[in-house]
Scaffold this active site. Structure first.
Site, PDB file in Angstrom:
ATOM      1  N   SER A  73       0.804  -1.224   0.000  1.00  0.00           N
ATOM      2  CA  SER A  73       0.000   0.000   0.000  1.00  0.00           C
ATOM      3  C   SER A  73       0.837   1.275   0.000  1.00  0.00           C
ATOM      4  O   SER A  73       0.378   2.323  -0.463  1.00  0.00           O
ATOM      5  CB  SER A  73      -0.943   0.001   1.210  1.00  0.00           C
ATOM      6  OG  SER A  73      -0.207  -0.159   2.415  1.00  0.00           O
ATOM      7  N   ASP A 222      -4.647   6.697  10.148  1.00  0.00           N
ATOM      8  CA  ASP A 222      -4.340   5.362  10.655  1.00  0.00           C
ATOM      9  C   ASP A 222      -2.951   5.283  11.273  1.00  0.00           C
ATOM     10  O   ASP A 222      -2.585   4.287  11.894  1.00  0.00           O
ATOM     11  CB  ASP A 222      -4.489   4.305   9.551  1.00  0.00           C
ATOM     12  CG  ASP A 222      -3.592   4.564   8.348  1.00  0.00           C
ATOM     13  OD1 ASP A 222      -2.655   5.390   8.435  1.00  0.00           O
ATOM     14  OD2 ASP A 222      -3.827   3.937   7.293  1.00  0.00           O
ATOM     15  N   HIS A 225       0.002   4.958   6.993  1.00  0.00           N
ATOM     16  CA  HIS A 225       0.225   5.334   5.598  1.00  0.00           C
ATOM     17  C   HIS A 225       0.558   6.819   5.453  1.00  0.00           C
ATOM     18  O   HIS A 225      -0.158   7.665   6.006  1.00  0.00           O
ATOM     19  CB  HIS A 225      -1.019   5.011   4.763  1.00  0.00           C
ATOM     20  CG  HIS A 225      -1.330   3.546   4.722  1.00  0.00           C
ATOM     21  ND1 HIS A 225      -2.245   2.952   5.568  1.00  0.00           N
ATOM     22  CD2 HIS A 225      -0.817   2.559   3.952  1.00  0.00           C
ATOM     23  CE1 HIS A 225      -2.295   1.655   5.309  1.00  0.00           C
ATOM     24  NE2 HIS A 225      -1.439   1.388   4.332  1.00  0.00           N
TER      25      HIS A 225
END
Length: 249
Positions: A73, A222, A225
């Site tokens: 990601s 979060d 990221h």
């Protein structure tokens, strides 16, 4: 019976115009044949200059090289409004600004583990790749995958690239885990990348999230990221190792 003079004269006078026509056609055919021969001989002379010009002008050939980012990601640009803001896209902007003949391919998949990368590497290698940047492992660490398994999967990916394309330059991106995963596990996890880089003689980014990981304002809600601003720093970390490779390609 011999023909009479009167009959012969009459016959000659009758055929005379046709003889003249036949003679005219005969000379006309000779004239056309000679003319065509001259044209056939003269055409190459007329085209010579044009042909030479074409032969001397070397066609422009551009062979764009490929940098493929194979990751999770972080590579994919998870959570960004525009995936071009992810660090591979920023690398492409740097390349373009310098006029370098490289195209970036973003092969990041959110949630990808080293096992997932291992399963799709053969398909990825169906294209020509000049520089292969390997950024996987974070999801293994967050899930507590055994260290030996993660290391074996990464080695398998490296081996697959080298087997398929021995001339491809490989860059390994190192990853580190937050301390809440336990000191022993985090230390062993960090060592995976150092060991693999040394064993395989790879160009190495010690920690791809250097100066970004754990910095609240550079990460999304979060806490994992990077934001668009965080990706700019990540791109700088990658560029520091990648740029010398491009200079020697």
């Amino acid at each position: 019976m011999p023909k009479s003079k009167t009959t012969q004269s009459l016959l000659n006078s009758t055929l005379s115009p046709y003889r003249n026509i036949l003679k005219f056609c005969y000379f006309l055919l000779i004239f056309v044949a000679v003319g065509c021969g001259n044209n056939a001989k003269s055409k190459p002379a007329e085209d010579t200059g044009e042909t030479r010009a074409t032969e001397t002008e070397a066609p422009e050939t551009t062979s764009t090289k490929t940098i493929l980012f194979f990751g999770d990601s972080i590579t994919a640009g998870y959570g960004l409004d525009d995936t071009n803001d992810a660090f591979p896209g920023i690398i492409q902007q740097k390349i373009d600004s310098l006029g370098l003949n490289y195209e970036v391919v973003n092969s990041g998949v959110s949630g990808e583990t080293t096992a997932g990368g291992k399963s799709r590497i053969d398909w990825i290698l169906n294209q020509d790749i000049d520089v292969f940047v390997l950024e996987l492992g974070a999801n293994d660490g967050l899930r507590g995958v055994p260290i030996s398994e993660t290391k074996a999967n990464l080695q398998a990916i490296i081996d697959a690239v080298r087997t398929k394309s021995p001339d491809t330059k490989i860059v390994l991106a190192g990853m580190q885990l937050p301390p809440n995963m336990g000191q022993e596990y985090t230390s062993q996890f960090k060592a995976i990348f150092t060991d693999l880089a040394a064993k395989n003689d790879l160009a190495f980014i010690p920690f791809i999230l250097k100066d970004v990981g754990g910095v609240k304002e550079l990460n999304q809600s979060d806490g994992i990221h990077p934001t668009a601003e965080g990706h700019k720093i990540v791109a700088g970390n990658v560029w520091e190792v990648l740029k010398p490779i491009l200079d020697t390609e």
